[in-house]
Design a protein around this motif. Structure first.
Motif, PDB file in Angstrom:
ATOM      1  N   GLY A 179      42.145  55.868  45.037  1.00  0.00           N
ATOM      2  CA  GLY A 179      41.108  56.312  44.126  1.00  0.00           C
ATOM      3  C   GLY A 179      41.368  54.863  43.134  1.00  0.00           C
ATOM      4  O   GLY A 179      40.097  54.234  42.918  1.00  0.00           O
ATOM      5  N   ILE A 180      42.569  54.459  41.958  1.00  0.00           N
ATOM      6  CA  ILE A 180      42.702  53.861  41.194  1.00  0.00           C
ATOM      7  C   ILE A 180      42.676  52.576  42.212  1.00  0.00           C
ATOM      8  O   ILE A 180      42.400  51.142  41.308  1.00  0.00           O
ATOM      9  CB  ILE A 180      44.460  54.274  40.558  1.00  0.00           C
ATOM     10  N   ILE A 181      43.861  51.890  43.298  1.00  0.00           N
ATOM     11  CA  ILE A 181      43.759  50.985  44.095  1.00  0.00           C
ATOM     12  C   ILE A 181      42.105  50.411  44.340  1.00  0.00           C
ATOM     13  O   ILE A 181      42.113  49.515  43.825  1.00  0.00           O
ATOM     14  CB  ILE A 181      44.187  50.872  45.101  1.00  0.00           C
ATOM     15  N   SER A 182      41.379  51.059  44.831  1.00  0.00           N
ATOM     16  CA  SER A 182      40.122  50.356  45.022  1.00  0.00           C
ATOM     17  C   SER A 182      39.183  49.841  43.852  1.00  0.00           C
ATOM     18  O   SER A 182      38.235  49.583  43.628  1.00  0.00           O
ATOM     19  CB  SER A 182      39.318  51.341  46.064  1.00  0.00           C
ATOM     20  N   ALA A 183      39.458  51.241  42.523  1.00  0.00           N
ATOM     21  CA  ALA A 183      38.845  50.627  41.733  1.00  0.00           C
ATOM     22  C   ALA A 183      39.478  49.724  40.508  1.00  0.00           C
ATOM     23  O   ALA A 183      38.870  48.862  39.864  1.00  0.00           O
ATOM     24  CB  ALA A 183      38.588  51.782  40.203  1.00  0.00           C
ATOM     25  N   THR A 184      40.487  49.682  40.452  1.00  0.00           N
ATOM     26  CA  THR A 184      41.322  48.242  40.469  1.00  0.00           C
ATOM     27  C   THR A 184      40.820  46.671  40.694  1.00  0.00           C
ATOM     28  O   THR A 184      40.750  45.713  40.257  1.00  0.00           O
ATOM     29  CB  THR A 184      42.329  48.080  39.445  1.00  0.00           C
ATOM     30  N   LYS A 185      40.236  46.806  41.932  1.00  0.00           N
ATOM     31  CA  LYS A 185      39.942  45.426  42.450  1.00  0.00           C
ATOM     32  C   LYS A 185      38.786  46.348  43.080  1.00  0.00           C
ATOM     33  O   LYS A 185      38.510  46.216  44.951  1.00  0.00           O
ATOM     34  CB  LYS A 185      40.753  45.371  43.999  1.00  0.00           C
ATOM     35  N   PRO A 186      37.729  45.996  42.856  1.00  0.00           N
ATOM     36  CA  PRO A 186      36.273  46.195  43.690  1.00  0.00           C
ATOM     37  C   PRO A 186      35.895  45.391  43.985  1.00  0.00           C
ATOM     38  O   PRO A 186      35.859  44.489  44.189  1.00  0.00           O
ATOM     39  CB  PRO A 186      35.032  46.842  41.861  1.00  0.00           C
ATOM     40  N   HIS A 187      35.008  45.670  45.183  1.00  0.00           N
ATOM     41  CA  HIS A 187      34.456  45.223  46.124  1.00  0.00           C
ATOM     42  C   HIS A 187      35.914  44.131  46.847  1.00  0.00           C
ATOM     43  O   HIS A 187      35.701  43.296  47.679  1.00  0.00           O
ATOM     44  CB  HIS A 187      33.210  43.774  45.918  1.00  0.00           C
ATOM     45  N   SER A 193      35.252  57.007  38.159  1.00  0.00           N
ATOM     46  CA  SER A 193      35.865  57.879  37.023  1.00  0.00           C
ATOM     47  C   SER A 193      36.497  56.067  36.451  1.00  0.00           C
ATOM     48  O   SER A 193      36.282  55.988  35.624  1.00  0.00           O
ATOM     49  CB  SER A 193      36.476  58.904  36.862  1.00  0.00           C
ATOM     50  N   MET A 194      37.046  55.666  36.975  1.00  0.00           N
ATOM     51  CA  MET A 194      37.933  54.688  36.972  1.00  0.00           C
ATOM     52  C   MET A 194      37.721  53.680  36.591  1.00  0.00           C
ATOM     53  O   MET A 194      37.427  52.624  35.957  1.00  0.00           O
ATOM     54  CB  MET A 194      39.448  54.201  38.103  1.00  0.00           C
ATOM     55  N   LEU A 195      36.109  53.058  37.352  1.00  0.00           N
ATOM     56  CA  LEU A 195      35.673  51.827  37.253  1.00  0.00           C
ATOM     57  C   LEU A 195      34.750  52.652  36.088  1.00  0.00           C
ATOM     58  O   LEU A 195      34.545  51.186  34.841  1.00  0.00           O
ATOM     59  CB  LEU A 195      34.623  51.663  38.288  1.00  0.00           C
ATOM     60  N   GLU A 196      34.259  53.143  34.932  1.00  0.00           N
ATOM     61  CA  GLU A 196      33.747  53.672  34.302  1.00  0.00           C
ATOM     62  C   GLU A 196      34.399  53.288  33.256  1.00  0.00           C
ATOM     63  O   GLU A 196      34.374  52.506  31.887  1.00  0.00           O
ATOM     64  CB  GLU A 196      33.210  54.961  34.059  1.00  0.00           C
ATOM     65  N   VAL A 197      35.729  53.868  32.830  1.00  0.00           N
ATOM     66  CA  VAL A 197      36.912  53.757  32.158  1.00  0.00           C
ATOM     67  C   VAL A 197      36.790  51.697  31.934  1.00  0.00           C
ATOM     68  O   VAL A 197      37.322  51.185  31.034  1.00  0.00           O
ATOM     69  CB  VAL A 197      38.063  54.231  32.176  1.00  0.00           C
TER      70      VAL A 197
END
Lengths: 280, 312
Positions: free
Chosen positions: B121-129, B199-203
């Motif tokens: 979840g963290i990896i995909s939120a830090t590199k969205p798309h 949640s990570m994306l929002e933060v």
């Protein structure tokens, strides 16, 4: 929301279109089953047992020589019809109870919401298994079980929306104009709580189809020889090594169907969200 | 504090409701319960009207329904859930003997799902798309829509039948735990990944993250120290929800892998129409879920003070 605007928004979501296309295809397949299935789904042909995919039987045959493709096609009827009935009944029932609880408040609200709490104490499948065990296996038992558990989610969501809407000025205005409670609930509040209900209903179709298949798999759902995707998985298990197609194809049918409804609900969620701008 | 007390009182009501549900279950059964009991008790006799009436009186089935419920509840509170119609053993004994195995499976699958889901979840939120993000999302959708009773046979097909790496069923060693835990954990991992990601994306879109970045902190510190702590709050509360999911899946998984837990017991009871056992399992699952819901709500209120004040 304007209808056209809604469709424009939905069209922007490729994922929703994919979901919708798959669902349309499935419904078509279910309706046209007698015309498009290559064989009779319950006809046994013991001379042609456990065949691999081929010309005569596109997806092979099972241990009783029945056509796997035909059984999957007819299985769509079982899954979809059950799913639609359950979602129809629970959506209407849950919405009505949620409206009443939210609008009336007081003791009625307390009673309905405690019932909701009790329903949330049961994973749906546990109650379904228990009821199927008590009523005897079959589709009616799981139908009843899913209806008993399913309404609670809608009631909770609708009540929440009603609570925030009923203090709005336009409701007060309607009340001042002398409209009956029933009229206000149906004509002024209901249209404003429809969006989350539609999204929820679509998503729950995915989970109901998974559950129907699961109960069929456990032997508590559709009884033989009715074609049912879950049941097909059970029947195919002993032949997993020699005839993996019996495990692979029905499972794929279940998964694709569930996925299509998840996609559509995701698309609807975004399209119905008034805060989101249409990206052009 | 007020919120917790209110929530505890509510739990009491719900548990009472659960007992009513469990009790009334058997009344859904078609046919006369006295006849059913007589049939199972006097297997080799001809059942006469007198025998049925005798059983009805013995079992207290001639009393009004609320008296029957009160009596039944009294027995339950004393730990007497009746005897299984299948084995003849006390229901409570059988359930408690099998409970640890279920618990072991559920905990293993939860740990597994968290270990996989949070980093993903963290990896995909830090590199969205990015490609990774897209792959993860495909996995998430697959994990959610893939029924556990399909995944489990496929796992057996691959790891047990083709690769001969892991045993098909049984519960003697840690090796036996691997496949059931993966089968049960996959769906949970998918949900948790999705929640961690959003949640990570929002933060990450918050001002204090921009401030931390503007200060020149390395991306590792920004994400590991500033973002993660806040992003994990909803994830922690999801654990309760995960447990609920696990309780649903455990029934299937135990059946498929012949895991000696309560889920398998319940399915067996349902297939054999073993009413006291079904009731016992419904009580156990209902009570467990109620407690999980309570702990989830309280931990949520603890982590997010807004709820405490609103609801108290």
């Amino acid at each position: 929301m304007r209808r056209l605007e809604f469709f424009l928004r939905l069209k922007e979501r490729k994922i929703a279109l994919v979901g919708m296309a798959i669902i349309a295809l499935l419904i078509l397949v279910a309706i046209l089953a007698p015309f498009i299935s290559p064989h009779d789904p319950v006809e046994q042909n013991l001379g042609q047992r456990l065949l691999g995919p081929g010309k005569q039987y596109p997806l092979g045959t099972d241990n009783l020589g029945r056509c796997v493709l035909s059984r999957i096609i007819y299985g769509a009827r079982t899954s979809l019809s059950l799913g639609i009935i359950v979602v129809g009944v629970t959506t209407v029932g849950g919405t009505i109870l949620g409206l009443i609880a939210g609008y009336r408040g007081g003791i009625v609200d307390q009673i309905i919401m405690r019932l909701v709490d009790i329903m949330f104490a049961f994973p749906a499948i546990i109650l379904a298994i228990a009821l199927a065990g008590v009523l005897g296996p079959g589709l009616s038992g799981i139908l009843l079980a899913m209806v008993i558990v399913g309404w609670a989610g809608y009631a909770r969501v609708v009540r929440g929306s009603v609570l925030s809407i009923k203090e709005k000025e336009y409701i007060e205005a309607a009340r001042a104009l002398g409209f009956s409670d029933q009229h206000i609930m149906v004509h002024h509040i209901l249209p404003n709580v429809m969006a989350p209900i539609i999204v929820m209903a679509t998503l729950s179709l995915a989970f109901i189809i998974l559950m129907v298949a699961g109960l069929g798999f456990l032997g508590l759902g559709a009884q033989p020889p009715t074609p049912d995707w879950g049941k097909m998985l059970t029947e195919g298990r002993p032949f997993m090594r020699t005839a993996p197609q019996l495990t692979v194809f029905p499972g794929l049918a279940i998964m694709v169907t569930a996925m299509a409804f998840i996609f559509l609900s995701e698309g609807l969620r975004e399209a119905l969200n008034p805060r989101r701008e249409v990206a052009r | 504090m007020g919120y917790i007390i209110k929530r505890l009182l509510l739990m009491f009501v719900v548990i009472l409701g659960v007992t009513v549900m469990a009790f009334s279950l058997t009344h859904f059964a078609p046919g006369d319960p006295a006849l059913m009991i007589a049939l199972s008790r006097y297997e080799h006799q001809i059942i006469t009207e007198e025998i049925i009436e005798e059983v009805r009186a013995q079992e207290g089935l001639d009393a009004p329904i609320y008296i029957q419920y009160a009596r039944w509840l009294g027995h339950v509170l004393h730990g007497d859930l009746g005897c299984s119609l299948g084995s003849g053993d006390p229901v409570l004994e059988e359930i408690s003997a099998r409970f640890p195995a279920s618990l072991k499976l559920v905990i293993a699958s939860m740990i597994l799902s968290l270990i996989v889901a949070i980093p993903l979840g963290i990896i995909s939120a830090t590199k969205p798309h990015s490609i990774i993000d897209k792959l993860v999302m495909v996995g998430v959708v697959g994990g959610i829509s893939m029924p556990v009773f399909w995944l489990a046979p496929l796992l057996i097909l691959l790891f047990s039948i083709h690769l001969h790496l892991l045993p098909v069923c049984g519960c003697d060693s840690i090796k036996h735990l691997v496949l059931p835990a993966i089968a049960l954990g996959a769906g949970m991992a998918a949900f948790t990944t999705m929640i961690t990601r959003s949640s990570m994306l929002e933060v990450l879109s918050q001002d204090y993250i921009r401030a931390a970045r503007a200060k020149g902190l390395s991306e590792r510190v920004v994400i590991g120290k500033h973002a993660l702590k806040n992003a994990l709050i909803p994830v922690i509360t999801v654990v309760g929800w995960q447990l609920m999911m696990a309780l649903q899946g455990v029934v299937m998984v135990e059946m498929i892998f012949a895991w000696p837990g309560v889920g398998g017991l319940m399915v067996k009871a349902a297939l054999g129409r073993d009413f006291p056992m079904i009731q016992g399992c419904v009580l156990l699952f209902g009570a467990t879920c109620t407690v999980i819901n309570l702990v989830t709500d309280i931990s949520y209120a603890y982590l997010d003070p807004r709820i405490r004040y609103e609801k108290a």
